[in-house]
Design a protein around this motif. Sequence first.
Motif, PDB file in Angstrom:
ATOM      1  N   SER A  28       0.854  -1.179   0.000  1.00  0.00           N
ATOM      2  CA  SER A  28       0.000   0.000   0.000  1.00  0.00           C
ATOM      3  C   SER A  28       0.895   1.235   0.000  1.00  0.00           C
ATOM      4  CB  SER A  28      -0.900   0.017   1.233  1.00  0.00           C
ATOM      5  OG  SER A  28      -1.791  -1.078   1.203  1.00  0.00           O
ATOM      6  N   TRP A  29       0.439   2.296  -0.661  1.00  0.00           N
ATOM      7  CA  TRP A  29       1.244   3.506  -0.832  1.00  0.00           C
ATOM      8  C   TRP A  29       0.422   4.752  -0.571  1.00  0.00           C
ATOM      9  CZ3 TRP A  29       6.385   3.572  -2.514  1.00  0.00           C
ATOM     10  CH2 TRP A  29       6.898   2.334  -2.908  1.00  0.00           C
ATOM     11  N   LEU A  30       1.072   5.782  -0.044  1.00  0.00           N
ATOM     12  CA  LEU A  30       0.522   7.125  -0.019  1.00  0.00           C
ATOM     13  C   LEU A  30       1.256   7.897  -1.098  1.00  0.00           C
ATOM     14  CD1 LEU A  30       0.374   8.054   3.770  1.00  0.00           C
ATOM     15  CD2 LEU A  30      -1.544   7.601   2.243  1.00  0.00           C
ATOM     16  N   LEU A  31       0.503   8.623  -1.918  1.00  0.00           N
ATOM     17  CA  LEU A  31       1.085   9.405  -3.002  1.00  0.00           C
ATOM     18  C   LEU A  31       0.545  10.825  -2.933  1.00  0.00           C
ATOM     19  CD1 LEU A  31       0.442   6.772  -5.791  1.00  0.00           C
ATOM     20  CD2 LEU A  31       2.603   7.194  -4.638  1.00  0.00           C
ATOM     21  N   ALA A  32       1.409  11.795  -3.109  1.00  0.00           N
ATOM     22  CA  ALA A  32       0.988  13.193  -3.127  1.00  0.00           C
ATOM     23  C   ALA A  32       1.607  13.860  -4.350  1.00  0.00           C
ATOM     24  CB  ALA A  32       1.423  13.909  -1.859  1.00  0.00           C
ATOM     25  N   PHE A  33       0.785  14.617  -5.060  1.00  0.00           N
ATOM     26  CA  PHE A  33       1.214  15.303  -6.268  1.00  0.00           C
ATOM     27  C   PHE A  33       0.882  16.776  -6.137  1.00  0.00           C
ATOM     28  CE2 PHE A  33       0.092  10.971  -7.327  1.00  0.00           C
ATOM     29  CZ  PHE A  33       1.157  10.550  -8.095  1.00  0.00           C
ATOM     30  N   GLY A  34       1.760  17.630  -6.653  1.00  0.00           N
ATOM     31  CA  GLY A  34       1.526  19.072  -6.624  1.00  0.00           C
ATOM     32  C   GLY A  34       0.405  19.457  -7.578  1.00  0.00           C
ATOM     33  N   ASN A  35       0.206  20.742  -7.734  1.00  0.00           N
ATOM     34  CA  ASN A  35      -0.870  21.207  -8.600  1.00  0.00           C
ATOM     35  C   ASN A  35      -0.524  20.993 -10.066  1.00  0.00           C
ATOM     36  OD1 ASN A  35       1.154  23.104  -8.662  1.00  0.00           O
ATOM     37  ND2 ASN A  35      -0.217  24.848  -8.662  1.00  0.00           N
ATOM     38  N   GLY A  36      -1.531  21.081 -10.926  1.00  0.00           N
ATOM     39  CA  GLY A  36      -1.332  20.891 -12.355  1.00  0.00           C
ATOM     40  C   GLY A  36      -2.097  19.685 -12.863  1.00  0.00           C
ATOM     41  N   HIS A  37      -1.735  19.231 -14.045  1.00  0.00           N
ATOM     42  CA  HIS A  37      -2.417  18.094 -14.663  1.00  0.00           C
ATOM     43  C   HIS A  37      -1.770  16.787 -14.222  1.00  0.00           C
ATOM     44  CE1 HIS A  37      -4.788  15.906 -17.579  1.00  0.00           C
ATOM     45  NE2 HIS A  37      -3.688  15.232 -17.851  1.00  0.00           N
ATOM     46  N   LEU A  38      -2.600  15.844 -13.835  1.00  0.00           N
ATOM     47  CA  LEU A  38      -2.135  14.522 -13.414  1.00  0.00           C
ATOM     48  C   LEU A  38      -3.026  13.478 -14.049  1.00  0.00           C
ATOM     49  CD1 LEU A  38      -0.516  12.567 -11.566  1.00  0.00           C
ATOM     50  CD2 LEU A  38      -2.223  13.039  -9.800  1.00  0.00           C
ATOM     51  N   SER A  39      -2.421  12.513 -14.698  1.00  0.00           N
ATOM     52  CA  SER A  39      -3.151  11.419 -15.313  1.00  0.00           C
ATOM     53  C   SER A  39      -2.544  10.121 -14.803  1.00  0.00           C
ATOM     54  CB  SER A  39      -3.030  11.511 -16.834  1.00  0.00           C
ATOM     55  OG  SER A  39      -3.744  10.470 -17.442  1.00  0.00           O
ATOM     56  N   ILE A  40      -3.382   9.243 -14.256  1.00  0.00           N
ATOM     57  CA  ILE A  40      -2.914   7.974 -13.692  1.00  0.00           C
ATOM     58  C   ILE A  40      -3.602   6.824 -14.411  1.00  0.00           C
ATOM     59  CG2 ILE A  40      -2.868   6.514 -11.630  1.00  0.00           C
ATOM     60  CD1 ILE A  40      -2.798   9.049  -9.961  1.00  0.00           C
ATOM     61  N   GLU A  41      -2.803   5.864 -14.839  1.00  0.00           N
ATOM     62  CA  GLU A  41      -3.329   4.643 -15.428  1.00  0.00           C
ATOM     63  C   GLU A  41      -2.893   3.478 -14.556  1.00  0.00           C
ATOM     64  OE1 GLU A  41      -2.343   4.173 -19.545  1.00  0.00           O
ATOM     65  OE2 GLU A  41      -2.818   6.277 -19.963  1.00  0.00           O
ATOM     66  N   ALA A  42      -3.857   2.689 -14.134  1.00  0.00           N
ATOM     67  CA  ALA A  42      -3.582   1.514 -13.305  1.00  0.00           C
ATOM     68  C   ALA A  42      -4.475   0.385 -13.799  1.00  0.00           C
ATOM     69  CB  ALA A  42      -3.854   1.819 -11.836  1.00  0.00           C
ATOM     70  N   GLY A  43      -3.867  -0.557 -14.482  1.00  0.00           N
ATOM     71  CA  GLY A  43      -4.648  -1.645 -15.052  1.00  0.00           C
ATOM     72  C   GLY A  43      -5.622  -1.091 -16.079  1.00  0.00           C
ATOM     73  N   ASP A  44      -6.908  -1.340 -15.888  1.00  0.00           N
ATOM     74  CA  ASP A  44      -7.915  -0.848 -16.825  1.00  0.00           C
ATOM     75  C   ASP A  44      -8.562   0.462 -16.363  1.00  0.00           C
ATOM     76  OD1 ASP A  44      -9.230  -1.949 -14.665  1.00  0.00           O
ATOM     77  OD2 ASP A  44     -10.790  -2.912 -15.859  1.00  0.00           O
ATOM     78  N   LYS A  45      -8.066   1.044 -15.265  1.00  0.00           N
ATOM     79  CA  LYS A  45      -8.633   2.291 -14.741  1.00  0.00           C
ATOM     80  C   LYS A  45      -7.769   3.486 -15.122  1.00  0.00           C
ATOM     81  CE  LYS A  45     -11.150   0.272 -11.002  1.00  0.00           C
ATOM     82  NZ  LYS A  45     -11.831   0.535  -9.790  1.00  0.00           N
ATOM     83  N   HIS A  46      -8.443   4.602 -15.360  1.00  0.00           N
ATOM     84  CA  HIS A  46      -7.758   5.846 -15.724  1.00  0.00           C
ATOM     85  C   HIS A  46      -8.333   6.976 -14.868  1.00  0.00           C
ATOM     86  CE1 HIS A  46      -5.553   8.467 -18.448  1.00  0.00           C
ATOM     87  NE2 HIS A  46      -6.560   9.304 -18.289  1.00  0.00           N
TER      88      HIS A  46
END
Length: 78
Positions: A28-46
């Motif tokens: 399990s992970w905690l992830l933090a991203f700054g402002n702006g555009h973020l696109s995440i692909e994980a398996g069949d989810k986007h």
Amino acid sequence: MEQIDLKTKHKSQTTITEPFSFDTQGHSWLLAFGNGHLSIEAGDKHLDFNRDRPVRLLYTPKRGFVRLSLAHYKERSQ
């Protein structure tokens, strides 16, 4: 980007300018991203974010990505 492995408690920070991928190692992970555009692909989810504020996520192998508030992120990162 900040990433915290909740199994090992290892924390790292990285500046991302190009597509980035990492092996979850079944943890399990905690992830933090700054402002702006973020696109995440994980398996069949986007997931797509275009925000003026940071995005904080919890990743678990069973549930995938769940968005967290700052308070919940801080609580889990202790």
